[in-house]
Design an enzyme around this catalytic site. Structure first.
Site, mmCIF file in Angstrom:
data_model
loop_
_atom_site.group_PDB
_atom_site.id
_atom_site.type_symbol
_atom_site.label_atom_id
_atom_site.label_comp_id
_atom_site.label_asym_id
_atom_site.label_seq_id
_atom_site.Cartn_x
_atom_site.Cartn_y
_atom_site.Cartn_z
ATOM 1 N N SER A 96 0.742 -0.958 -0.029
ATOM 2 C CA SER A 96 0.058 -0.030 -0.152
ATOM 3 C C SER A 96 0.798 1.246 -0.070
ATOM 4 C CB SER A 96 -0.794 0.090 1.201
ATOM 5 O OG SER A 96 -1.928 -0.890 1.227
ATOM 6 N N PRO A 139 -15.321 11.325 4.922
ATOM 7 C CA PRO A 139 -16.319 10.224 5.646
ATOM 8 C C PRO A 139 -17.813 10.147 5.145
ATOM 9 C CG PRO A 139 -15.055 12.467 6.919
ATOM 10 C CD PRO A 139 -14.869 12.614 5.437
ATOM 11 N N GLY A 142 -17.349 7.634 -0.031
ATOM 12 C CA GLY A 142 -16.389 6.756 -0.368
ATOM 13 C C GLY A 142 -16.380 6.220 -1.615
ATOM 14 N N GLY A 345 -4.943 -25.471 10.709
ATOM 15 C CA GLY A 345 -5.514 -25.638 11.964
ATOM 16 C C GLY A 345 -5.286 -24.452 13.151
ATOM 17 N N GLU A 369 -9.631 1.090 -2.791
ATOM 18 C CA GLU A 369 -9.330 1.339 -4.560
ATOM 19 C C GLU A 369 -10.664 1.042 -5.271
ATOM 20 O OE1 GLU A 369 -6.734 2.568 -6.132
ATOM 21 O OE2 GLU A 369 -5.145 2.406 -4.668
HETATM 22 P P1 TGC Z 1 -18.524 8.567 -13.870
HETATM 23 O O1 TGC Z 1 -19.518 9.832 -14.382
HETATM 24 O O2 TGC Z 1 -18.663 7.173 -14.366
HETATM 25 O O3 TGC Z 1 -17.180 9.068 -14.365
HETATM 26 C C1 TGC Z 1 -16.718 10.536 -14.018
HETATM 27 C C2 TGC Z 1 -15.565 10.922 -14.950
HETATM 28 O O4 TGC Z 1 -14.532 10.051 -14.605
HETATM 29 C C3 TGC Z 1 -14.279 9.394 -15.882
HETATM 30 N N1 TGC Z 1 -13.869 8.137 -15.503
HETATM 31 C C4 TGC Z 1 -12.650 7.586 -15.356
HETATM 32 N N2 TGC Z 1 -11.250 8.059 -16.017
HETATM 33 C C5 TGC Z 1 -10.271 7.275 -15.763
HETATM 34 N N3 TGC Z 1 -10.152 6.502 -15.146
HETATM 35 C C6 TGC Z 1 -11.268 5.672 -14.627
HETATM 36 N N4 TGC Z 1 -11.180 4.521 -13.878
HETATM 37 C C7 TGC Z 1 -12.339 6.322 -14.825
HETATM 38 N N5 TGC Z 1 -13.808 6.031 -14.511
HETATM 39 C C8 TGC Z 1 -14.580 6.996 -14.822
HETATM 40 C C9 TGC Z 1 -15.208 9.389 -16.619
HETATM 41 O O5 TGC Z 1 -15.205 8.968 -18.042
HETATM 42 C C10 TGC Z 1 -16.100 10.483 -16.616
HETATM 43 O O6 TGC Z 1 -15.523 11.573 -17.314
HETATM 44 P P2 TGC Z 1 -15.728 12.866 -17.875
HETATM 45 O O7 TGC Z 1 -14.832 13.407 -18.589
HETATM 46 O O8 TGC Z 1 -17.020 12.330 -18.553
HETATM 47 O O9 TGC Z 1 -16.309 13.606 -16.638
HETATM 48 O O10 TGC Z 1 -18.398 8.671 -12.306
HETATM 49 P P3 TGC Z 1 -19.126 8.300 -11.103
HETATM 50 O O11 TGC Z 1 -19.514 9.541 -10.012
HETATM 51 O O12 TGC Z 1 -20.767 7.576 -11.525
HETATM 52 O O13 TGC Z 1 -18.613 7.092 -10.288
HETATM 53 C C11 TGC Z 1 -18.148 6.153 -11.066
HETATM 54 C C12 TGC Z 1 -17.413 5.082 -10.189
HETATM 55 C C13 TGC Z 1 -18.431 4.531 -8.590
HETATM 56 C C14 TGC Z 1 -17.159 3.889 -10.874
HETATM 57 C C15 TGC Z 1 -16.276 5.622 -9.396
HETATM 58 O O14 TGC Z 1 -16.615 6.701 -8.595
HETATM 59 C C16 TGC Z 1 -15.494 4.853 -8.525
HETATM 60 O O15 TGC Z 1 -14.663 4.135 -8.816
HETATM 61 N N6 TGC Z 1 -15.696 4.762 -7.083
HETATM 62 C C17 TGC Z 1 -14.636 3.817 -6.165
HETATM 63 C C18 TGC Z 1 -13.808 4.911 -5.432
HETATM 64 C C19 TGC Z 1 -12.494 4.501 -5.473
HETATM 65 O O16 TGC Z 1 -11.916 3.536 -5.799
HETATM 66 N N7 TGC Z 1 -12.043 5.047 -4.405
HETATM 67 C C20 TGC Z 1 -10.465 4.848 -4.011
HETATM 68 C C21 TGC Z 1 -10.039 5.924 -3.102
HETATM 69 S S1 TGC Z 1 -8.115 5.891 -3.058
HETATM 70 C C22 TGC Z 1 -7.770 4.464 -2.176
HETATM 71 O O17 TGC Z 1 -8.654 3.471 -1.828
HETATM 72 C C23 TGC Z 1 -6.312 4.258 -1.871
HETATM 73 S S2 TGC Z 1 -6.122 2.566 -0.878
HETATM 74 C C24 TGC Z 1 -4.431 2.622 -0.863
HETATM 75 C C25 TGC Z 1 -3.672 1.828 -1.564
HETATM 76 O O18 TGC Z 1 -3.678 1.783 -2.756
HETATM 77 O O19 TGC Z 1 -2.864 1.150 -0.909
HETATM 78 P P1 FAD Z 2 -18.996 3.083 1.449
HETATM 79 O O1 FAD Z 2 -18.941 3.868 -0.072
HETATM 80 O O2 FAD Z 2 -20.096 3.677 2.379
HETATM 81 O O3 FAD Z 2 -19.528 1.461 0.911
HETATM 82 C C1 FAD Z 2 -20.378 0.841 1.923
HETATM 83 C C2 FAD Z 2 -21.103 -0.441 1.283
HETATM 84 O O4 FAD Z 2 -21.886 -0.151 0.379
HETATM 85 C C3 FAD Z 2 -19.975 -1.160 0.429
HETATM 86 O O5 FAD Z 2 -20.069 -2.641 0.543
HETATM 87 C C4 FAD Z 2 -19.960 -0.729 -0.911
HETATM 88 O O6 FAD Z 2 -19.585 -1.803 -2.009
HETATM 89 C C5 FAD Z 2 -21.702 -0.474 -0.762
HETATM 90 N N1 FAD Z 2 -21.986 0.317 -1.993
HETATM 91 C C6 FAD Z 2 -21.744 1.701 -2.100
HETATM 92 N N2 FAD Z 2 -22.372 2.269 -3.406
HETATM 93 C C7 FAD Z 2 -23.001 1.121 -3.746
HETATM 94 C C8 FAD Z 2 -23.906 1.011 -5.146
HETATM 95 N N3 FAD Z 2 -23.843 2.145 -5.824
HETATM 96 N N4 FAD Z 2 -24.149 -0.342 -5.261
HETATM 97 C C9 FAD Z 2 -24.045 -1.381 -4.713
HETATM 98 N N5 FAD Z 2 -23.398 -1.305 -3.346
HETATM 99 C C10 FAD Z 2 -22.851 -0.088 -3.014
HETATM 100 N N6 FAD Z 2 -8.903 6.403 0.169
HETATM 101 C C11 FAD Z 2 -8.221 7.528 -0.216
HETATM 102 O O7 FAD Z 2 -8.618 8.401 -0.755
HETATM 103 N N7 FAD Z 2 -6.811 7.455 -0.155
HETATM 104 C C12 FAD Z 2 -6.380 6.257 0.714
HETATM 105 O O8 FAD Z 2 -4.949 6.277 0.679
HETATM 106 C C13 FAD Z 2 -6.954 5.400 1.282
HETATM 107 N N8 FAD Z 2 -6.332 4.373 2.153
HETATM 108 C C14 FAD Z 2 -7.284 3.394 2.610
HETATM 109 C C15 FAD Z 2 -6.837 2.438 3.522
HETATM 110 C C16 FAD Z 2 -7.632 1.620 4.397
HETATM 111 C C17 FAD Z 2 -6.915 0.732 5.335
HETATM 112 C C18 FAD Z 2 -9.022 1.779 4.079
HETATM 113 C C19 FAD Z 2 -9.696 0.634 4.499
HETATM 114 C C20 FAD Z 2 -9.429 2.471 2.993
HETATM 115 C C21 FAD Z 2 -8.656 3.433 2.263
HETATM 116 N N9 FAD Z 2 -9.244 4.448 1.356
HETATM 117 C C22 FAD Z 2 -8.371 5.427 0.955
HETATM 118 C C23 FAD Z 2 -10.677 4.466 1.527
HETATM 119 C C24 FAD Z 2 -11.388 3.507 0.373
HETATM 120 O O9 FAD Z 2 -11.148 3.896 -1.068
HETATM 121 C C25 FAD Z 2 -12.811 3.583 0.615
HETATM 122 O O10 FAD Z 2 -12.804 2.996 2.002
HETATM 123 C C26 FAD Z 2 -13.694 2.588 -0.296
HETATM 124 O O11 FAD Z 2 -13.620 3.528 -1.217
HETATM 125 C C27 FAD Z 2 -15.211 2.499 0.172
HETATM 126 O O12 FAD Z 2 -15.529 3.533 0.750
HETATM 127 P P2 FAD Z 2 -16.358 3.737 2.319
HETATM 128 O O13 FAD Z 2 -15.477 3.032 3.079
HETATM 129 O O14 FAD Z 2 -17.114 5.093 2.529
HETATM 130 O O15 FAD Z 2 -17.822 2.637 1.710
#
Ligand code: TGC
Ligand code: FAD
Length: 390
Positions: A96, A139, A142, A345, A369
């Site tokens: 990570s 908060p 997500g 186990g 992610e």
């Molecule tokens: P949507 O309307 O579909 O898209 C908005 C704009 O973004 C473009 N797009 C992308 N571009 C590049 N890469 C992708 N994967 C893309 N997906 C969408 C899309 O074309 C659009 O562009 P434009 O020019 O038309 O505005 O967006 P939505 O609001 O409906 O959301 C879509 C959804 C749910 C798939 C997206 O928001 C999502 O992936 N949600 C999950 C959030 C997430 O992954 N958070 C991660 C936070 S960081 C983290 O967790 C780090 S962990 C630490 C570690 O890695 O170790």
């Molecule tokens: P929520 O979005 O509240 O989701 C709760 C549940 O609802 C999930 O099961 C989800 O799948 C479900 N759900 C949500 N929407 C829908 C839908 N439309 N349909 C069906 N089911 C749905 N974020 C960063 O920006 N940077 C970081 O460095 C980072 N590091 C992280 C490190 C750790 C250890 C953890 C646990 C998280 C980290 N994150 C980071 C945040 C992470 O990306 C979010 O936790 C993740 O995207 C989910 O968001 P949430 O926790 O708010 O859950």
């Protein structure tokens, strides 16, 4: 010769170049020497082992594919993946730290930043002198980061940043934060926030049962004055942070294979050594079924991920293809960790073996992610054209 012998049932090694194998073996050797012996202790203490930062930089884990002129390793996507695989064989939390530094901090500065920003930040991030974090999640936002409320106002000679991010990996010790926030028109932009800016704090998140060797925290912005030159000018909108996630999710798809390999390898060895009812437990059909299914799933994931790497090298991988690999491989790894744990186990629940730690770590990996379900809906949208998020 005493390197970890990774499962390679379909001779995937034949698909790798000499450079891929050299890069992988260097990472493998470093993990064996500097990570595996200490990581259980740090996970138990819930501390990030800061002494491994230099080693991560040396094996090219900070910016594997960032050009060498900016201090990166200048490698291809498959070498990047192999480094992530080896690190996560050690621990998902260490991977990570590397994922965040490379794909979520260096990548946006490289892709969306100015030449001055690249020169200022990338070499120091590549060497590990500065560590970075990525603030997207809030908060109340997500899975739906587009709803974010963190915002900045144009004050003439600077921006004023307000809001909060949650669950941010590396936050407690990072010098640099790439933060996503909305401007007065509601458009998302990336800003580089530095430790020491007034009104910026990074409280640590405690009591995690998962990813304990990785530091997680909040980012709080209380009227932070951000210099105008810290805005990333070359891309805005939600697509900008999501583009970074593509790169990180790809690395996670490889990383999860590493965690699965370590669990499989541990369970296989144990099954030959542990005797019950007068036989090694590996001789019982039920245990063989578990092991046979594990190696089958690992092999499928290896082929999927190698192919995705080729597509990435050619610039052809789609975001939906990356989602499929992240989802499949993390699910594969978490299931293998669970089965492998049962094969040990009672010993399986202790820190004598790595499996329980992998198992708990993967609960974060399957959530961050993009959760398991979000990635399924991304595939659903891609194949039907019908959007479940709207
Ligand atoms: P949507 O309307 O579909 O898209 C908005 C704009 O973004 C473009 N797009 C992308 N571009 C590049 N890469 C992708 N994967 C893309 N997906 C969408 C899309 O074309 C659009 O562009 P434009 O020019 O038309 O505005 O967006 P939505 O609001 O409906 O959301 C879509 C959804 C749910 C798939 C997206 O928001 C999502 O992936 N949600 C999950 C959030 C997430 O992954 N958070 C991660 C936070 S960081 C983290 O967790 C780090 S962990 C630490 C570690 O890695 O170790
Ligand atoms: P929520 O979005 O509240 O989701 C709760 C549940 O609802 C999930 O099961 C989800 O799948 C479900 N759900 C949500 N929407 C829908 C839908 N439309 N349909 C069906 N089911 C749905 N974020 C960063 O920006 N940077 C970081 O460095 C980072 N590091 C992280 C490190 C750790 C250890 C953890 C646990 C998280 C980290 N994150 C980071 C945040 C992470 O990306 C979010 O936790 C993740 O995207 C989910 O968001 P949430 O926790 O708010 O859950």
């Amino acid at each position: 010769p005493d390197l970890f012998e990774a499962p390679d049932y379909y001779n995937i090694d034949e698909l790798l170049t000499e450079e891929h194998k050299l890069v992988r073996d260097a990472a493998r050797e470093w993990v064996k020497r500097d990570v595996s012996p200490i990581i259980e202790d740090y996970a138990q203490k819930a501390e990030f082992p800061e002494q491994i930062i230099g080693g991560l930089a040396e094996i090219g884990a900070f910016g594997p594919y960032i050009p060498e002129e900016y201090g990166g390793a200048g490698l291809d996507q498959i070498s990047y993946g192999l480094i992530m695989q080896e690190i996560e064989r050690g621990d998902s939390g260490v991977r990570s730290t590397a994922s965040v530094q490379s794909s979520l901090v260096m990548y946006p500065i490289w892709k969306y930043g100015t030449e001055e920003q690249r020169q200022k930040y990338l070499p120091k991030l590549a060497s590990g002198e500065w560590m970075g974090c990525f603030g997207l999640t809030e908060p109340d936002h997500g899975s739906n980061p587009g709803g974010m409320v963190t915002n900045f106002k144009n004050m003439g000679d600077h921006y004023l940043l307000n809001g909060a991010k949650m669950w941010i990996s590396n936050a407690p010790f990072a010098q640099v934060a790439v933060v996503w926030a909305k401007n007065e028109e509601g458009r998302i932009h990336g800003l580089i926030v530095e430790r020491g800016m007034e009104g910026f704090s990074t409280p640590e998140t405690h009591n995690k049962w998962s990813l304990r060797a990785s530091a997680t925290g909040e980012l709080i912005f209380d009227n932070v004055k951000v210099p105008k030159e810290n805005l990333l000018p070359n891309k805005s909108g939600l697509g900008a942070p999501l583009g970074c996630l593509d790169s990180a999710r790809y690395g996670i798809a490889w990383g999860a294979i590493g965690a699965a390999m370590d669990c499989y390898d541990t369970a296989l060895r144990y099954s030959k050594e542990r005797t019950q009812f007068g036989k090694p437990i590996g001789q019982f059909q039920l245990q063989q079924k578990k092991l046979a299914e594990m190696i089958t799933e690992i092999t499928k994931a290896q082929v999927l991920t190698w192919r995705l790497g080729v597509l990435r090298n050619d610039g052809k991988a789609t975001s939906a293809q990356i989602s499929m690999a992240k989802r499949n491989n993390v699910d594969m790894a978490i299931n293998i960790a669970r089965e492998a744990r049962q094969m040990l186990g009672g010993m399986g629940i202790t820190g004598e073996y790595s499996i329980m730690r992998h198992s708990m770590n993967l609960e974060s990996v399957i959530t961050y992610e993009g959760t398991h379900d979000i990635h399924l809906l991304i595939t659903g949208l891609d194949i039907t054209g019908l959007n479940a998020f709207k």
